[in-house]
Design an enzyme around this catalytic site. Structure first.
Site, PDB file in Angstrom:
ATOM      1  N   GLY A 138     -35.039  26.421  30.150  1.00 11.66           N
ATOM      2  CA  GLY A 138     -34.768  24.941  30.030  1.00 11.66           C
ATOM      3  C   GLY A 138     -35.021  24.978  31.233  1.00 11.66           C
TER       4      GLY A 138
ATOM      5  CD  GLU B  99     -29.524  27.279  24.615  1.00 15.02           C
ATOM      6  OE1 GLU B  99     -30.307  27.370  23.535  1.00 15.02           O
ATOM      7  OE2 GLU B  99     -30.764  27.311  25.627  1.00 15.02           O
TER       8      GLU B  99
ATOM      9  CB  SER C  96     -38.975  28.445  31.942  1.00 14.16           C
ATOM     10  OG  SER C  96     -37.978  27.232  32.276  1.00 14.16           O
TER      11      SER C  96
ATOM     12  CG  ASN D 226     -34.709  30.137  20.118  1.00 13.04           C
ATOM     13  OD1 ASN D 226     -34.049  29.435  19.289  1.00 13.04           O
ATOM     14  ND2 ASN D 226     -33.857  30.139  21.159  1.00 13.04           N
ATOM     15  CD1 TRP D 227     -40.170  25.849  17.258  1.00 13.95           C
ATOM     16  CD2 TRP D 227     -39.594  24.835  15.057  1.00 13.95           C
ATOM     17  NE1 TRP D 227     -41.173  25.862  17.003  1.00 13.95           N
ATOM     18  CE2 TRP D 227     -41.229  24.950  15.399  1.00 13.95           C
ATOM     19  CE3 TRP D 227     -39.370  24.127  14.178  1.00 13.95           C
ATOM     20  CZ2 TRP D 227     -42.040  24.302  14.479  1.00 13.95           C
ATOM     21  CZ3 TRP D 227     -40.048  23.885  13.328  1.00 13.95           C
ATOM     22  CH2 TRP D 227     -41.572  23.460  13.817  1.00 13.95           C
ATOM     23  CE  LYS D 228     -33.317  27.959  23.627  1.00 12.86           C
ATOM     24  NZ  LYS D 228     -33.656  27.049  24.896  1.00 12.86           N
TER      25      LYS D 228
ATOM     26  N   GLY E  24     -38.799  28.635  23.928  1.00 16.56           N
ATOM     27  CA  GLY E  24     -37.936  28.228  23.813  1.00 16.56           C
ATOM     28  C   GLY E  24     -38.887  26.825  23.560  1.00 16.56           C
ATOM     29  N   GLY E  25     -38.312  25.846  24.469  1.00 13.58           N
ATOM     30  CA  GLY E  25     -39.022  23.849  24.473  1.00 13.58           C
ATOM     31  C   GLY E  25     -40.581  24.518  24.431  1.00 13.58           C
TER      32      GLY E  25
ATOM     33  CG  HIS F 132     -30.354  31.650  22.747  1.00 11.35           C
ATOM     34  ND1 HIS F 132     -29.661  30.952  23.492  1.00 11.35           N
ATOM     35  CD2 HIS F 132     -31.599  32.121  23.003  1.00 11.35           C
ATOM     36  CE1 HIS F 132     -30.777  30.773  24.057  1.00 11.35           C
ATOM     37  NE2 HIS F 132     -31.917  30.848  23.413  1.00 11.35           N
TER      38      HIS F 132
ATOM     39  CD  GLU G 170     -34.248  34.050  26.202  1.00  7.73           C
ATOM     40  OE1 GLU G 170     -35.416  33.518  25.835  1.00  7.73           O
ATOM     41  OE2 GLU G 170     -33.025  33.737  25.630  1.00  7.73           O
TER      42      GLU G 170
HETATM   43  P1  PGA Z   1     -37.084  27.810  27.410  1.00  7.53           P
HETATM   44  O1  PGA Z   1     -36.284  28.647  26.279  1.00  7.53           O
HETATM   45  O2  PGA Z   1     -38.606  27.879  26.595  1.00  7.53           O
HETATM   46  O3  PGA Z   1     -36.864  26.006  26.752  1.00  7.53           O
HETATM   47  O4  PGA Z   1     -36.753  28.125  28.372  1.00  7.53           O
HETATM   48  C1  PGA Z   1     -35.863  30.192  25.618  1.00  7.53           C
HETATM   49  C2  PGA Z   1     -35.237  30.757  24.995  1.00  7.53           C
HETATM   50  O5  PGA Z   1     -34.022  29.901  25.026  1.00  7.53           O
HETATM   51  O6  PGA Z   1     -35.432  31.479  24.408  1.00  7.53           O
END
Ligand code: PGA
Length: 256
Positions: free
Chosen positions: A174, A95, A213, A10-12, A234-235, A93, A168
């Protein structure tokens, strides 16, 4: 772990066209792990361009509107995502739930719209730190599963393998703080029970991914944990180096 783990990046809100080279590298590497299903969810602006650059991996959106079209400035429908080559979409998600006030009812409507448009869907759920520390994590996540997943009749019509749940924990996203493997196993079991209660035998076909993470170091233990069908990353999905290491952690059948 089921036969084909699902590793989704997920590149956000990250990535301009310059980052398509990372997607190409990820795609080339993913082709060497046929036992792993790999996908990326870039920002909307890159979805179509990315589909033109990759062969082995899926490309999807990070959200969609529940309606197919209409007066919703700035929104993108599931039909539009499918039209530009996406094969799946993430809904709910944390966010989106936090930044856009999305309720589980809205997430459910989006997931149903995604299936109607022929897309796969990854429905996200997860508790906050307060909820975990007050012993409410399973109740909160269970409630989100019940309220955010497609209605049974829509679920029953969807092609097998089209629906995934991503667990999650909000406090793990993150932050570099990853959930304990034992807690992940317990939560995945709780989610599976909810899915089976809602959908009967078909509930067993839903892959449950862990997210929060995930990186090359912790990926091996998390992906080997009972009931973990893959990872939402994500990251660590933003560069081929870090993402391919997670794909490798999920795959045992590398083709040279
Ligand atoms: P993260 O994000 O791996 O940077 O913690 C995961 C996500 O939000 O899908």
């Amino acid at each position: 772990m089921p036969a084909r783990p699902y590793i989704v990046g997920n590149w956000k809100m990250n990535g301009t066209r310059a980052m398509l080279s990372e997607a190409r590298s990820i795609d080339r590497a993913a082709a060497r792990y046929p036992g792993v299903q790999v996908a990326l969810a870039p920002p909307f602006t890159l979805v179509h361009a990315m589909t033109e650059e990759v062969q082995a991996i899926g490309v999807g959106g990070q959200d969609c509107h529940a309606e197919t079209k209409g007066a919703h400035t700035g929104d993108i429908s599931a039909v539009m995502l499918a039209d530009c080559g996406a094969s799946f979409v993430i809904t709910g998600h944390s966010e989106r739930r936090r930044d856009h006030g999305e309720s589980s009812d809205m997430v459910k409507a989006k997931a149903e719209a995604a299936l109607a448009a022929g897309l796969g869907v990854i429905v996200c759920v997860g508790e906050t730190l307060d909820e975990r520390e007050s012993g409410k994590a399973e109740a909160i996540v269970g409630g989100q599963v019940d309220a955010s997943l497609p209605a049974p009749e829509i679920f029953a019509d969807a092609a097998q393998g089209k629906i995934s749940v991503a667990y999650e924990p909000v406090w793990a996203i993150g932050t570099g703080r990853v959930a304990e493997v034992a807690d992940v196993i317990a939560m995945h079991q709780a989610i599976r029970s909810r899915l089976e209660a809602a959908y009967g035998e078909q509930g067993a076909t839903v892959r449950i991914l862990y997210g929060g993470s995930v990186n090359a170091e912790n990926g091996t233990a998390l992906l080997a944990a009972e009931g973990v069908g893959g990872a939402l990353v994500g990251g660590a999905s933003l560069t081929a180096d870090s993402f391919v290491a997670i794909i490798a952690a999920a795959g045992t059948d590398q083709v040279i």
